[in-house]
Scaffold this motif. Structure first.
Motif, PDB file in Angstrom:
ATOM      1  N   LYS A  41      25.129  98.413  24.074  1.00 19.00           N
ATOM      2  CA  LYS A  41      24.498  97.989  25.335  1.00 19.00           C
ATOM      3  C   LYS A  41      25.560  97.740  26.410  1.00 19.00           C
ATOM      4  O   LYS A  41      25.317  97.896  27.594  1.00 19.00           O
ATOM      5  N   LEU A  42      26.750  97.295  25.962  1.00 17.03           N
ATOM      6  CA  LEU A  42      27.778  96.903  26.920  1.00 17.03           C
ATOM      7  C   LEU A  42      28.579  98.071  27.453  1.00 17.03           C
ATOM      8  O   LEU A  42      29.195  97.984  28.500  1.00 17.03           O
ATOM      9  N   LYS A  43      28.589  99.187  26.704  1.00 19.92           N
ATOM     10  CA  LYS A  43      29.519 100.246  27.077  1.00 19.92           C
ATOM     11  C   LYS A  43      29.130 100.924  28.379  1.00 19.92           C
ATOM     12  O   LYS A  43      29.941 101.602  28.996  1.00 19.92           O
ATOM     13  N   GLU A  44      27.884 100.709  28.820  1.00 18.14           N
ATOM     14  CA  GLU A  44      27.454 101.272  30.091  1.00 18.14           C
ATOM     15  C   GLU A  44      28.236 100.685  31.260  1.00 18.14           C
ATOM     16  O   GLU A  44      28.504 101.353  32.246  1.00 18.14           O
ATOM     17  N   ARG A  45      28.586  99.396  31.150  1.00 17.71           N
ATOM     18  CA  ARG A  45      29.176  98.742  32.324  1.00 17.71           C
ATOM     19  C   ARG A  45      30.576  98.223  32.102  1.00 17.71           C
ATOM     20  O   ARG A  45      31.170  97.647  33.001  1.00 17.71           O
ATOM     21  N   LEU A  46      31.118  98.407  30.882  1.00 15.66           N
ATOM     22  CA  LEU A  46      32.442  97.845  30.590  1.00 15.66           C
ATOM     23  C   LEU A  46      33.357  98.898  29.998  1.00 15.66           C
ATOM     24  O   LEU A  46      32.905  99.842  29.368  1.00 15.66           O
ATOM     25  N   THR A  47      34.640  98.693  30.204  1.00 16.39           N
ATOM     26  CA  THR A  47      35.636  99.461  29.472  1.00 16.39           C
ATOM     27  C   THR A  47      35.910  98.695  28.188  1.00 16.39           C
ATOM     28  O   THR A  47      36.098  97.484  28.231  1.00 16.39           O
ATOM     29  N   ILE A  48      35.885  99.391  27.046  1.00 17.65           N
ATOM     30  CA  ILE A  48      35.979  98.674  25.770  1.00 17.65           C
ATOM     31  C   ILE A  48      37.108  99.232  24.903  1.00 17.65           C
ATOM     32  O   ILE A  48      37.274 100.443  24.794  1.00 17.65           O
ATOM     33  N   VAL A  49      37.886  98.323  24.316  1.00 11.95           N
ATOM     34  CA  VAL A  49      38.829  98.705  23.266  1.00 11.95           C
ATOM     35  C   VAL A  49      38.412  97.939  22.014  1.00 11.95           C
ATOM     36  O   VAL A  49      38.301  96.717  22.037  1.00 11.95           O
TER      37      VAL A  49
ATOM     38  N   PRO B  79      33.837  90.040  32.446  1.00  9.16           N
ATOM     39  CA  PRO B  79      35.045  90.874  32.403  1.00  9.16           C
ATOM     40  C   PRO B  79      34.749  92.323  32.799  1.00  9.16           C
ATOM     41  O   PRO B  79      33.585  92.741  32.815  1.00  9.16           O
ATOM     42  N   GLU B  80      35.819  93.054  33.133  1.00 10.24           N
ATOM     43  CA  GLU B  80      35.683  94.491  33.347  1.00 10.24           C
ATOM     44  C   GLU B  80      36.181  95.250  32.132  1.00 10.24           C
ATOM     45  O   GLU B  80      35.829  96.396  31.897  1.00 10.24           O
ATOM     46  N   LEU B  81      37.058  94.567  31.373  1.00 12.05           N
ATOM     47  CA  LEU B  81      37.623  95.173  30.169  1.00 12.05           C
ATOM     48  C   LEU B  81      37.338  94.239  28.997  1.00 12.05           C
ATOM     49  O   LEU B  81      37.554  93.029  29.078  1.00 12.05           O
ATOM     50  N   LEU B  82      36.818  94.811  27.904  1.00  9.07           N
ATOM     51  CA  LEU B  82      36.481  93.987  26.740  1.00  9.07           C
ATOM     52  C   LEU B  82      37.339  94.438  25.553  1.00  9.07           C
ATOM     53  O   LEU B  82      37.369  95.615  25.214  1.00  9.07           O
ATOM     54  N   LEU B  83      38.056  93.492  24.953  1.00 10.04           N
ATOM     55  CA  LEU B  83      38.883  93.797  23.782  1.00 10.04           C
ATOM     56  C   LEU B  83      38.278  93.117  22.564  1.00 10.04           C
ATOM     57  O   LEU B  83      38.080  91.904  22.558  1.00 10.04           O
ATOM     58  N   LEU B  84      37.955  93.896  21.543  1.00 13.50           N
ATOM     59  CA  LEU B  84      37.336  93.322  20.342  1.00 13.50           C
ATOM     60  C   LEU B  84      38.227  93.577  19.132  1.00 13.50           C
ATOM     61  O   LEU B  84      38.587  94.715  18.864  1.00 13.50           O
TER      62      LEU B  84
END
Lengths: 276, 226
Positions: free
Chosen positions: B183-191, B157-162
């Motif tokens: 570790k993931l926030k380098e390559r993903l947009t996170i909510v 994904p490009e966007l990760l929703l948790l």
């Protein structure tokens, strides 16, 4: 002993019917158990009795009446509980009784005595005609093909319907298709254990299989084998004791179900200290 | 200006006659890490469901990757609340994570070698190599949570929703989950929906409190020079 029993053609047909129906039963029963839709399956089975009545009234093979009738019931119950604001158990209960009512009326309208209708309710594996065996085999193949093609979709909607929807699957359509496969399985099982008891053979083998399975295909395989084992044991016992075959099959399955759970309870109580 | 991944403008949602979200305006850009905090029933999960296209909104507008919500399933990874699952379901960690590839496949198409490679990568990233054949019922709460994150990652994904990934997990396991998210926030947009306001401060770039209405705190007030 077995040679003696299977010298009769009706016993050979009964054995074949038991084995063939176990295939559909184990595979579809697995979905019924993991998706917890046993009550829906019971509803579809009982609605199918309307199809028996209609088929009998029109003077065709009742199986030909049951197939469209149970498919329609599956779609109607599924749509009503998913889309309309009707509680699922209300939708199921309504169709359950409606189907039975249609069946009773149709049978009453046809003059004369309906001798083998009893066998649709409670099953009579000893009277399965060869043409029904072919029909059961065809339905088996259809069910196998669809489940093989849609295995990843069915797994997704069984485990986590919301995630399946988020992944872009048409979850309602897939769910309705799953209910239709249950309807076809009910048709297959009807000859063996009958409408009233179909739900037991659909759930018990799969429920026992789940206790020791790590994947759906593994659970399906075990459920098919267990279902075949119950059917053959029940058939053999009913022959020895001269009692109704469908009911004996269910008793064997139910007994094993209780035994499996008793064993699990025993294991839990011996493995966890302080719990007895 | 970075590309906007999520854009909500005056978004309102009614559920059963009750306004759960009211006049929400929010923009999440590429590479952002937004934490959504707020009381239970404040609408955090509802907002995620709107972004996923699972819930309709009654007023305003919402755009995800410039499209209506629900139109770009292959670009979003979703980690739902762990507590909603049937732990007795006969499924291994591998098959659970494989489900993350669903959005990349067509109907009838079976999983192939590429899917299995992506799954192995996601499982490595989540540190679950040893548990890959384990049935999910035999995992601890923290391990199951990481497996659900791995499932979302397997779909590239490009966007990760948790949604509350650390709810009822013991404090030590929480840190391993946040380390994974870091570790993931380098390559993903996170909510991220969470209650751990104390723990998230050093990770996130934006914090929003949501209680029917939304209040955005930007830049992150806890560590202003972040």
């Amino acid at each position: 002993m077995f040679q003696e029993i299977f010298a009769f053609e009706f016993m050979r047909n009964a054995l074949l019917a038991a084995l063939l129906s176990s295939v559909a039963c184990g595979i579809i029963g697995t979905y019924v158990v993991v998706k917890k839709i046993g009550f829906i399956s019971g509803g579809i089975a009982h609605t199918a009795f309307g199809g028996v009545g209609v088929g009998y009234y029109l003077g065709i093979n009742p199986l030909l009446g049951v197939i469209p009738f149970s498919l329609a019931a599956a779609v109607a119950i599924g749509l009503l509980s998913k889309k309309a604001k009707v509680a699922e158990d209300t939708a199921i209960g309504t169709f359950w009784a409606l189907g039975m009512a249609v069946g009773v009326i149709c049978i009453g309208l046809k003059p004369g005595y309906a001798p083998d209708l009893f066998s649709y309710l409670f099953g009579n594996i000893l009277t399965v005609p060869t043409v029904d065996l072919w029909m059961i085999m065809l339905l088996d193949l259809l069910i196998l093909a669809i489940v093989w093609l849609l295995s990843k979709e069915f797994l997704a909607i069984s485990f986590d319907e919301e995630y399946a929807a988020v992944s872009g699957l048409k979850t309602t359509a897939l769910y309705l298709l799953m209910l239709c496969l249950i309807a076809l399985t009910v048709v297959v099982m009807m000859r063996v254990v009958g409408i009233v008891m179909v739900i037991a053979l659909l759930t018990i083998p799969a429920a026992i299989a789940r206790m020791v399975s790590r994947s759906l295909p593994g659970m399906m395989l075990r459920a098919v084998l267990l279902s075949a084992f119950f059917s053959i044991c029940g058939l053999w016992l009913s022959f020895l004791l001269d009692v109704a075959s469908g009911a004996t099959i269910i008793l064997v399955a139910g007994f094993c179900f209780l035994l499996a759970h008793a064993w699990r309870l025993f294991r839990l109580s011996t493995s966890v200290p302080g719990l007895s | 200006m970075r590309t906007a991944i999520i854009e909500c403008d005056c978004l309102s949602v009614d559920l059963g006659g009750v306004r759960v979200l009211d006049g929400l305006t929010l923009s999440v850009g590429e590479g952002d890490f937004l934490a959504l905090v707020g009381p239970n029933g404040g609408g955090k999960t509802t907002l995620l469901r709107v972004i996923l296209g699972l819930e309709r909104f009654s007023a305003g507008s919402a755009r995800v990757f410039g499209e209506l919500p629900g139109c770009s399933p292959g670009r979003i990874g979703y980690v739902p609340q762990r507590l909603f699952f049937d732990r007795e379901f006969p499924i291994s960690v591998r098959d659970l994570v494989l489900m993350g590839r669903l959005s990349k496949k067509k109907l009838f198409q079976h999983y192939n070698r590429l899917d299995k490679e992506r799954v192995d990568e996601a499982i490595c990233l989540a540190g679950l190599e040893r548990l890959i054949e384990r049935r999910i019922g035999d995992l601890s709460g923290g391990e199951l949570q990481r497996a659900l994150i791995a499932r979302a990652l397997a779909g590239e994904p490009e966007l990760l929703l948790l949604d509350e990934p650390t709810a009822s997990i013991d404090p030590q396991m929480k840190t391993t989950i946040y380390d994974l998210i870091e570790k993931l926030k380098e390559r993903l947009t996170i909510v991220l929906v969470t209650h751990d306001t104390a723990l998230i401060g050093r990770y996130v770039t934006k914090v929003a409190t949501l209680n029917v209405t939304l209040e955005l705190h930007e830049p992150n007030p806890v560590f202003p020079n972040h």
